[in-house]
Design an enzyme around this catalytic site. Structure first.
Site, mmCIF file in Angstrom:
data_model
loop_
_atom_site.group_PDB
_atom_site.id
_atom_site.type_symbol
_atom_site.label_atom_id
_atom_site.label_comp_id
_atom_site.label_asym_id
_atom_site.label_seq_id
_atom_site.Cartn_x
_atom_site.Cartn_y
_atom_site.Cartn_z
ATOM 1 N N ASP A 52 0.878 -1.172 0.000
ATOM 2 C CA ASP A 52 0.000 0.000 0.000
ATOM 3 C C ASP A 52 0.917 1.225 0.000
ATOM 4 O OD1 ASP A 52 -1.542 2.187 0.736
ATOM 5 O OD2 ASP A 52 -2.545 1.158 2.395
ATOM 6 N N ILE A 53 0.811 2.036 -1.026
ATOM 7 C CA ILE A 53 1.756 3.157 -1.205
ATOM 8 C C ILE A 53 1.692 4.148 -0.047
ATOM 9 C CG2 ILE A 53 0.229 4.707 -2.534
ATOM 10 C CD1 ILE A 53 2.646 5.112 -4.473
ATOM 11 N N ASN A 78 -7.188 12.800 -10.823
ATOM 12 C CA ASN A 78 -7.966 13.182 -12.011
ATOM 13 C C ASN A 78 -7.701 14.662 -12.301
ATOM 14 O OD1 ASN A 78 -10.003 14.717 -10.340
ATOM 15 N ND2 ASN A 78 -10.328 12.636 -9.561
ATOM 16 N N ASP A 88 -6.017 7.296 -5.152
ATOM 17 C CA ASP A 88 -6.313 8.697 -4.819
ATOM 18 C C ASP A 88 -7.089 8.772 -3.491
ATOM 19 O OD1 ASP A 88 -6.533 11.430 -5.147
ATOM 20 O OD2 ASP A 88 -7.888 11.360 -6.856
ATOM 21 N N GLY A 112 -9.833 4.431 -5.498
ATOM 22 C CA GLY A 112 -8.526 3.828 -5.761
ATOM 23 C C GLY A 112 -7.426 4.422 -4.899
ATOM 24 N N THR A 170 -4.047 2.227 -14.422
ATOM 25 C CA THR A 170 -4.380 0.805 -14.611
ATOM 26 C C THR A 170 -5.574 0.341 -13.788
ATOM 27 O OG1 THR A 170 -2.903 -0.001 -12.864
ATOM 28 C CG2 THR A 170 -1.948 0.276 -15.060
ATOM 29 N N GLY A 171 -6.200 1.272 -13.056
ATOM 30 C CA GLY A 171 -7.400 0.920 -12.281
ATOM 31 C C GLY A 171 -8.638 1.420 -13.001
ATOM 32 N N TYR A 177 -9.134 3.924 -14.746
ATOM 33 C CA TYR A 177 -8.901 4.477 -16.084
ATOM 34 C C TYR A 177 -8.687 3.411 -17.159
ATOM 35 C CZ TYR A 177 -8.926 9.390 -14.576
ATOM 36 O OH TYR A 177 -9.287 10.633 -14.112
HETATM 37 N N1 AR6 Z 1 -1.332 1.624 -3.055
HETATM 38 C C1 AR6 Z 1 -0.812 1.330 -4.264
HETATM 39 N N2 AR6 Z 1 -1.566 1.100 -5.363
HETATM 40 C C2 AR6 Z 1 -2.916 1.195 -5.197
HETATM 41 C C3 AR6 Z 1 -3.531 1.499 -3.973
HETATM 42 C C4 AR6 Z 1 -2.679 1.723 -2.864
HETATM 43 N N3 AR6 Z 1 -3.167 2.024 -1.648
HETATM 44 N N4 AR6 Z 1 -4.884 1.504 -4.157
HETATM 45 C C5 AR6 Z 1 -5.104 1.201 -5.442
HETATM 46 N N5 AR6 Z 1 -3.908 0.991 -6.088
HETATM 47 P P1 AR6 Z 1 -6.660 3.815 -9.674
HETATM 48 P P2 AR6 Z 1 -6.345 5.288 -12.235
HETATM 49 C C6 AR6 Z 1 -3.648 0.635 -7.489
HETATM 50 O O1 AR6 Z 1 -8.030 3.408 -10.063
HETATM 51 O O2 AR6 Z 1 -6.622 4.068 -13.009
HETATM 52 C C7 AR6 Z 1 -9.520 7.794 -8.964
HETATM 53 O O3 AR6 Z 1 -10.875 7.870 -8.681
HETATM 54 C C8 AR6 Z 1 -4.756 -0.003 -8.265
HETATM 55 O O4 AR6 Z 1 -4.803 -1.397 -7.972
HETATM 56 O O5 AR6 Z 1 -6.412 4.273 -8.301
HETATM 57 O O6 AR6 Z 1 -5.178 6.148 -12.630
HETATM 58 C C9 AR6 Z 1 -8.915 9.145 -9.343
HETATM 59 O O7 AR6 Z 1 -9.540 10.193 -8.640
HETATM 60 C C10 AR6 Z 1 -4.313 0.263 -9.694
HETATM 61 O O8 AR6 Z 1 -3.363 -0.728 -10.123
HETATM 62 O O9 AR6 Z 1 -6.124 5.027 -10.658
HETATM 63 C C11 AR6 Z 1 -9.182 9.230 -10.813
HETATM 64 O O10 AR6 Z 1 -10.491 9.711 -11.065
HETATM 65 C C12 AR6 Z 1 -3.562 1.587 -9.589
HETATM 66 O O11 AR6 Z 1 -3.397 1.834 -8.189
HETATM 67 C C13 AR6 Z 1 -9.073 7.794 -11.270
HETATM 68 O O12 AR6 Z 1 -9.350 6.989 -10.139
HETATM 69 C C14 AR6 Z 1 -4.294 2.744 -10.204
HETATM 70 O O13 AR6 Z 1 -5.700 2.604 -10.021
HETATM 71 C C15 AR6 Z 1 -7.683 7.461 -11.753
HETATM 72 O O14 AR6 Z 1 -7.666 6.155 -12.261
#
Ligand code: AR6
Length: 183
Positions: free
Chosen positions: A17-18, A31, A41, A39, A129-130, A132
């Site tokens: 967990d970052i 965003n 964020d 996610g 990769t989540g 988006y």
């Molecule tokens: N530590 C590390 N990685 C994580 C954590 C964590 N605690 N939680 C999730 N991930 P995403 P995006 C991973 O959806 O695709 C938000 O609503 C997750 O498994 O967080 O860039 C923003 O406000 C995935 O591999 O980001 C934007 O609206 C990665 O982080 C939108 O989502 C990215 O997933 C951005 O979407």
């Protein structure tokens, strides 16, 4: 944990967990409206506390906008870091809408901002990769190449670490790091 040496710098990957891993700068997958979300964020704002959103509001205003491929900096609140770099990756639209260039730009801008602040260590999630929807293997290649290229140039960064939340994403990054090592 796995790592690749680039001159006297290190490109690393780890699972976790970052929000729990100390670094000078933690990169957020934000965003364009910089309003928080789910996610990573959501996790960063929850763990960091309200000062991060307050600073975004104060510095960038109610109609704030960060273009895709770019990033802005705030303090890190309660996180084990000095700064959070809020980077905006592209939404996946099939791959012909400039997604690879925009994703690389999000990492490059984050590294450049971190270096301009004098950061020595930085952590990244797998941006885009989540929610988006960027396909993981393709995003991984872009991410590792962008950060490797930055570490090969002039920078204050000594160590850049991708913090992968799931076993699947760690494995994909591990294979891609091995491919870079062989290249
Ligand atoms: N530590 C590390 N990685 C994580 C954590 C964590 N605690 N939680 C999730 N991930 P995403 P995006 C991973 O959806 O695709 C938000 O609503 C997750 O498994 O967080 O860039 C923003 O406000 C995935 O591999 O980001 C934007 O609206 C990665 O982080 C939108 O989502 C990215 O997933 C951005 O979407």
């Amino acid at each position: 944990m796995d790592e690749l040496r680039i001159g006297d710098r290190i490109l690393a990957i780890t699972r976790g967990d970052i929000t729990t891993i100390p670094a000078d700068a933690i990169v957020n997958a934000a965003n364009s409206a910089l309003v928080g979300g789910g996610g990573v964020d959501g996790a960063i704002h929850r763990a960091g506390g309200p000062s991060i959103m307050a600073e975004l509001r104060e510095r960038y205003g109610p109609n704030r906008h960060c273009p895709t491929g770019s990033a802005v900096v705030t303090g890190a609140g309660n996180l084990p870091a000095h700064w959070v770099i809020h980077a905006v990756g592209p939404v996946w639209r099939g791959g012909r809408a400039g997604e690879p260039e925009l994703l690389a730009a999000a990492y490059r801008t984050s590294c450049e901002l971190a270096s301009s602040l004098g950061a020595r260590t930085i952590t990244f999630p797998a941006i885009s990769t989540g929610v988006y929807g960027y396909p993981l293997e393709e995003a991984t290649r872009v991410a590792l190449a962008a950060v490797r290229d930055h570490l090969a140039g002039t920078t204050t960064l000594e160590r850049a670490t991708f913090v992968l939340f799931s076993a699947d994403s760690y494995e994909v990054f591990e294979r891609a790091l091995e491919a870079l090592r062989q290249a």
